[in-house]
Design a protein around this motif. Structure first.
Motif, PDB file in Angstrom:
ATOM      1  N   GLN A 160      -1.952  -3.192  11.453  1.00  7.80           N
ATOM      2  CA  GLN A 160      -3.179  -2.493  11.712  1.00  7.80           C
ATOM      3  C   GLN A 160      -3.288  -1.283  12.881  1.00  7.80           C
ATOM      4  O   GLN A 160      -3.750  -0.087  12.703  1.00  7.80           O
ATOM      5  CB  GLN A 160      -4.527  -3.478  11.809  1.00  7.80           C
ATOM      6  CG  GLN A 160      -5.644  -2.657  12.133  1.00  7.80           C
ATOM      7  CD  GLN A 160      -6.723  -3.786  11.668  1.00  7.80           C
ATOM      8  OE1 GLN A 160      -7.004  -3.888  10.528  1.00  7.80           O
ATOM      9  NE2 GLN A 160      -7.853  -4.046  12.541  1.00  7.80           N
ATOM     10  N   ALA A 161      -2.655  -1.574  13.889  1.00  7.36           N
ATOM     11  CA  ALA A 161      -2.667  -0.700  15.012  1.00  7.36           C
ATOM     12  C   ALA A 161      -1.685   0.502  14.958  1.00  7.36           C
ATOM     13  O   ALA A 161      -2.063   1.588  15.056  1.00  7.36           O
ATOM     14  CB  ALA A 161      -2.111  -1.299  16.273  1.00  7.36           C
ATOM     15  N   ILE A 162      -0.602   0.337  14.240  1.00 11.24           N
ATOM     16  CA  ILE A 162       0.128   1.218  13.927  1.00 11.24           C
ATOM     17  C   ILE A 162      -0.108   2.307  12.815  1.00 11.24           C
ATOM     18  O   ILE A 162      -0.300   3.474  12.834  1.00 11.24           O
ATOM     19  CB  ILE A 162       1.533   0.683  13.227  1.00 11.24           C
ATOM     20  CG1 ILE A 162       2.433  -0.246  14.332  1.00 11.24           C
ATOM     21  CG2 ILE A 162       2.648   2.005  12.815  1.00 11.24           C
ATOM     22  CD1 ILE A 162       3.472  -0.872  14.003  1.00 11.24           C
ATOM     23  N   ALA A 163      -0.922   1.586  11.653  1.00  2.55           N
ATOM     24  CA  ALA A 163      -1.639   2.474  10.568  1.00  2.55           C
ATOM     25  C   ALA A 163      -2.931   3.381  11.326  1.00  2.55           C
ATOM     26  O   ALA A 163      -2.972   4.520  10.918  1.00  2.55           O
ATOM     27  CB  ALA A 163      -2.381   1.421   9.609  1.00  2.55           C
ATOM     28  N   VAL A 164      -3.590   2.807  12.385  1.00  2.00           N
ATOM     29  CA  VAL A 164      -4.707   3.490  12.707  1.00  2.00           C
ATOM     30  C   VAL A 164      -4.055   4.685  13.713  1.00  2.00           C
ATOM     31  O   VAL A 164      -4.304   5.880  13.522  1.00  2.00           O
ATOM     32  CB  VAL A 164      -5.529   2.669  13.802  1.00  2.00           C
ATOM     33  CG1 VAL A 164      -6.366   3.570  14.516  1.00  2.00           C
ATOM     34  CG2 VAL A 164      -6.402   1.652  12.968  1.00  2.00           C
ATOM     35  N   GLY A 165      -2.879   4.338  14.549  1.00  2.00           N
ATOM     36  CA  GLY A 165      -2.457   5.515  15.431  1.00  2.00           C
ATOM     37  C   GLY A 165      -1.869   6.445  14.576  1.00  2.00           C
ATOM     38  O   GLY A 165      -1.993   7.577  14.737  1.00  2.00           O
ATOM     39  N   VAL A 183     -11.318   7.319  11.614  1.00  2.00           N
ATOM     40  CA  VAL A 183      -9.939   6.471  10.715  1.00  2.00           C
ATOM     41  C   VAL A 183      -9.969   5.092  11.458  1.00  2.00           C
ATOM     42  O   VAL A 183     -10.021   4.229  10.633  1.00  2.00           O
ATOM     43  CB  VAL A 183      -8.882   7.101  11.260  1.00  2.00           C
ATOM     44  CG1 VAL A 183      -7.787   6.252  10.516  1.00  2.00           C
ATOM     45  CG2 VAL A 183      -8.707   8.548  10.348  1.00  2.00           C
ATOM     46  N   ALA A 184     -10.296   5.042  12.584  1.00  3.74           N
ATOM     47  CA  ALA A 184     -10.163   3.654  13.467  1.00  3.74           C
ATOM     48  C   ALA A 184     -11.600   2.973  12.978  1.00  3.74           C
ATOM     49  O   ALA A 184     -11.337   1.397  12.539  1.00  3.74           O
ATOM     50  CB  ALA A 184     -10.346   3.515  14.738  1.00  3.74           C
ATOM     51  N   VAL A 185     -12.688   3.592  12.748  1.00  5.06           N
ATOM     52  CA  VAL A 185     -13.780   2.745  12.336  1.00  5.06           C
ATOM     53  C   VAL A 185     -13.691   2.517  10.831  1.00  5.06           C
ATOM     54  O   VAL A 185     -14.182   1.198  10.519  1.00  5.06           O
ATOM     55  CB  VAL A 185     -15.171   3.900  12.456  1.00  5.06           C
ATOM     56  CG1 VAL A 185     -16.388   2.968  11.595  1.00  5.06           C
ATOM     57  CG2 VAL A 185     -15.196   4.108  13.636  1.00  5.06           C
ATOM     58  N   VAL A 186     -13.125   3.015  10.236  1.00  4.99           N
ATOM     59  CA  VAL A 186     -12.910   2.797   8.788  1.00  4.99           C
ATOM     60  C   VAL A 186     -12.060   1.536   8.613  1.00  4.99           C
ATOM     61  O   VAL A 186     -12.300   0.803   7.570  1.00  4.99           O
ATOM     62  CB  VAL A 186     -12.611   3.987   7.829  1.00  4.99           C
ATOM     63  CG1 VAL A 186     -12.252   3.474   6.314  1.00  4.99           C
ATOM     64  CG2 VAL A 186     -13.605   5.015   7.852  1.00  4.99           C
ATOM     65  N   VAL A 187     -11.046   1.537   9.171  1.00  6.32           N
ATOM     66  CA  VAL A 187     -10.093   0.630   9.073  1.00  6.32           C
ATOM     67  C   VAL A 187     -10.387  -0.564   9.674  1.00  6.32           C
ATOM     68  O   VAL A 187     -10.145  -1.798   9.063  1.00  6.32           O
ATOM     69  CB  VAL A 187      -8.534   1.123   9.810  1.00  6.32           C
ATOM     70  CG1 VAL A 187      -7.826  -0.061   9.805  1.00  6.32           C
ATOM     71  CG2 VAL A 187      -7.864   2.550   9.012  1.00  6.32           C
ATOM     72  N   GLY A 188     -11.222  -0.568  10.934  1.00  3.10           N
ATOM     73  CA  GLY A 188     -11.866  -1.645  11.168  1.00  3.10           C
ATOM     74  C   GLY A 188     -12.740  -2.503  10.454  1.00  3.10           C
ATOM     75  O   GLY A 188     -12.707  -3.522  10.345  1.00  3.10           O
ATOM     76  N   TRP A 189     -13.702  -1.542   9.912  1.00  3.82           N
ATOM     77  CA  TRP A 189     -14.836  -2.230   9.084  1.00  3.82           C
ATOM     78  C   TRP A 189     -14.138  -2.813   7.830  1.00  3.82           C
ATOM     79  O   TRP A 189     -14.632  -3.780   7.236  1.00  3.82           O
ATOM     80  CB  TRP A 189     -15.517  -0.943   8.550  1.00  3.82           C
ATOM     81  CG  TRP A 189     -16.669  -1.465   7.842  1.00  3.82           C
ATOM     82  CD1 TRP A 189     -16.836  -1.559   6.486  1.00  3.82           C
ATOM     83  CD2 TRP A 189     -17.941  -1.682   8.499  1.00  3.82           C
ATOM     84  NE1 TRP A 189     -18.019  -1.781   6.250  1.00  3.82           N
ATOM     85  CE2 TRP A 189     -18.860  -2.218   7.093  1.00  3.82           C
ATOM     86  CE3 TRP A 189     -18.540  -1.730   9.863  1.00  3.82           C
ATOM     87  CZ2 TRP A 189     -20.116  -2.409   7.343  1.00  3.82           C
ATOM     88  CZ3 TRP A 189     -19.909  -2.098   9.978  1.00  3.82           C
ATOM     89  CH2 TRP A 189     -20.734  -2.578   8.806  1.00  3.82           C
ATOM     90  N   THR A 190     -13.202  -2.081   7.419  1.00  5.70           N
ATOM     91  CA  THR A 190     -12.434  -2.687   6.078  1.00  5.70           C
ATOM     92  C   THR A 190     -11.595  -3.844   6.226  1.00  5.70           C
ATOM     93  O   THR A 190     -11.253  -4.431   5.422  1.00  5.70           O
ATOM     94  CB  THR A 190     -11.712  -1.585   5.189  1.00  5.70           C
ATOM     95  OG1 THR A 190     -11.027  -0.883   6.069  1.00  5.70           O
ATOM     96  CG2 THR A 190     -13.019  -0.598   4.428  1.00  5.70           C
ATOM     97  N   ASN A 191     -10.922  -3.671   7.484  1.00 10.50           N
ATOM     98  CA  ASN A 191      -9.900  -4.730   7.950  1.00 10.50           C
ATOM     99  C   ASN A 191      -8.676  -4.630   6.865  1.00 10.50           C
ATOM    100  O   ASN A 191      -8.099  -5.889   6.732  1.00 10.50           O
ATOM    101  CB  ASN A 191     -10.440  -6.221   8.063  1.00 10.50           C
ATOM    102  CG  ASN A 191      -9.716  -6.882   9.410  1.00 10.50           C
ATOM    103  OD1 ASN A 191      -9.563  -6.328  10.053  1.00 10.50           O
ATOM    104  ND2 ASN A 191     -10.033  -8.231   9.105  1.00 10.50           N
TER     105      ASN A 191
END
Length: 264
Positions: free
Chosen positions: A184-189, A215-223
């Motif tokens: 997840q961290a790699i994908a966000v970065g 991007v981080a908000v969307v990825v964090g929200w959807t997990n």
């Protein structure tokens, strides 16, 4: 107690290291601000009051390109970049402490670097130290080097020739790299970097940063890429041979609570 002391020492060391690297970049700002048409005192006031490097560079960049007539656009660009500090403030509220004076003073030191150093540590005391050491250290160093760069701008020439513009980015990379351990961290970065790179040539300063932050908000929200996300998405599906509607027990290593939960 020893672990907490070690964490505190690491936080102080990280804070001082980032403060030194970022402060060096202040020479570049001071010189470029004077070259863009600002007086020495205007340059110093900008660092004392605004104190957020990205917004300051956006401001003088627009002023340098369009003169005083571009002041409204310069303010808008600086303001857009400064919006991110609001999100930092919300995240740092439980870190800085509850005393009134800290809550009054902390917003001035809530910047990219102080937030990054604080969140790079897990122990609460280390997070506090990381925030305050970094924020105060950069404030003092940044204003000192801003004055130095403004006074010596003509002597130094273009400060970017010395590589000072890469100092802050290198410090951020050093803080970010140890955190890139999970998908997840790699994908966000990676996604945020791609979005910011693509949009920077076509949007006004500030907008690419804000859009990349989404991007981080969307990825964090959807997990999407969180550890165990694939397992959770597949929860409730039956393995071959299992009766329809059968549920796995809580101690199933494939399901929630099992030994595979939390692994990438």
């Amino acid at each position: 107690m020893t672990d907490a002391s070690d964490a505190a020492r690491r936080a102080r060391r990280d804070g001082l290291g980032v403060a030194l690297a970022t402060s060096a970049y202040g020479i570049s700002f001071g010189a470029l601000a004077v070259a863009s048409g600002l007086d020495v005192w205007q340059t110093c006031v900008l660092s004392l009051v605004m104190f957020t490097g990205g917004s300051q560079f956006a401001f003088i960049g627009v002023i340098g390109a369009g003169g005083l007539a571009a002041t409204p656009a310069a303010i808008a660009s600086a303001g857009l970049l400064g919006v991110r500090n609001v999100a930092y403030g919300l995240r740092m509220a439980p870190v800085i402490g509850t005393s009134r004076w800290r809550r009054i003073v902390a917003p001035q030191f809530t910047i990219d670097e102080s937030t990054a150093v604080a969140l790079a540590h897990e122990e609460p005391r280390a997070r506090q130290l990381g925030f305050w050491v970094t924020g105060i250290g950069i404030y003092l160093g940044w204003n000192l080097t801003t004055l130095l760069g403004a006074l010596l701008g003509d002597v130094l020439g273009d400060p970017r020739a010395y590589g000072l513009d890469a100092a802050a980015a290198a410090a951020f990379l050093a803080l970010l790299w140890p955190r890139l351990k999970q998908r997840q961290a790699i994908a966000v970065g990676v996604a945020a970097a791609v979005v910011a790179t693509v949009l920077t040539p076509v949007l006004m300063p500030g907008m690419p940063v804000l859009i990349a932050a989404l991007v981080a908000v969307v990825v964090g929200w959807t997990n999407w890429f969180a550890p165990g996300a694939a397992v959770r998405r597949g929860h409730g599906r039956n393995e071959p041979g299992e009766p329809a509607g059968a549920e796995r027990p809580p101690d199933d290593p494939q399901g929630p609570g099992g030994e595979l939960e939390g692994l990438p």
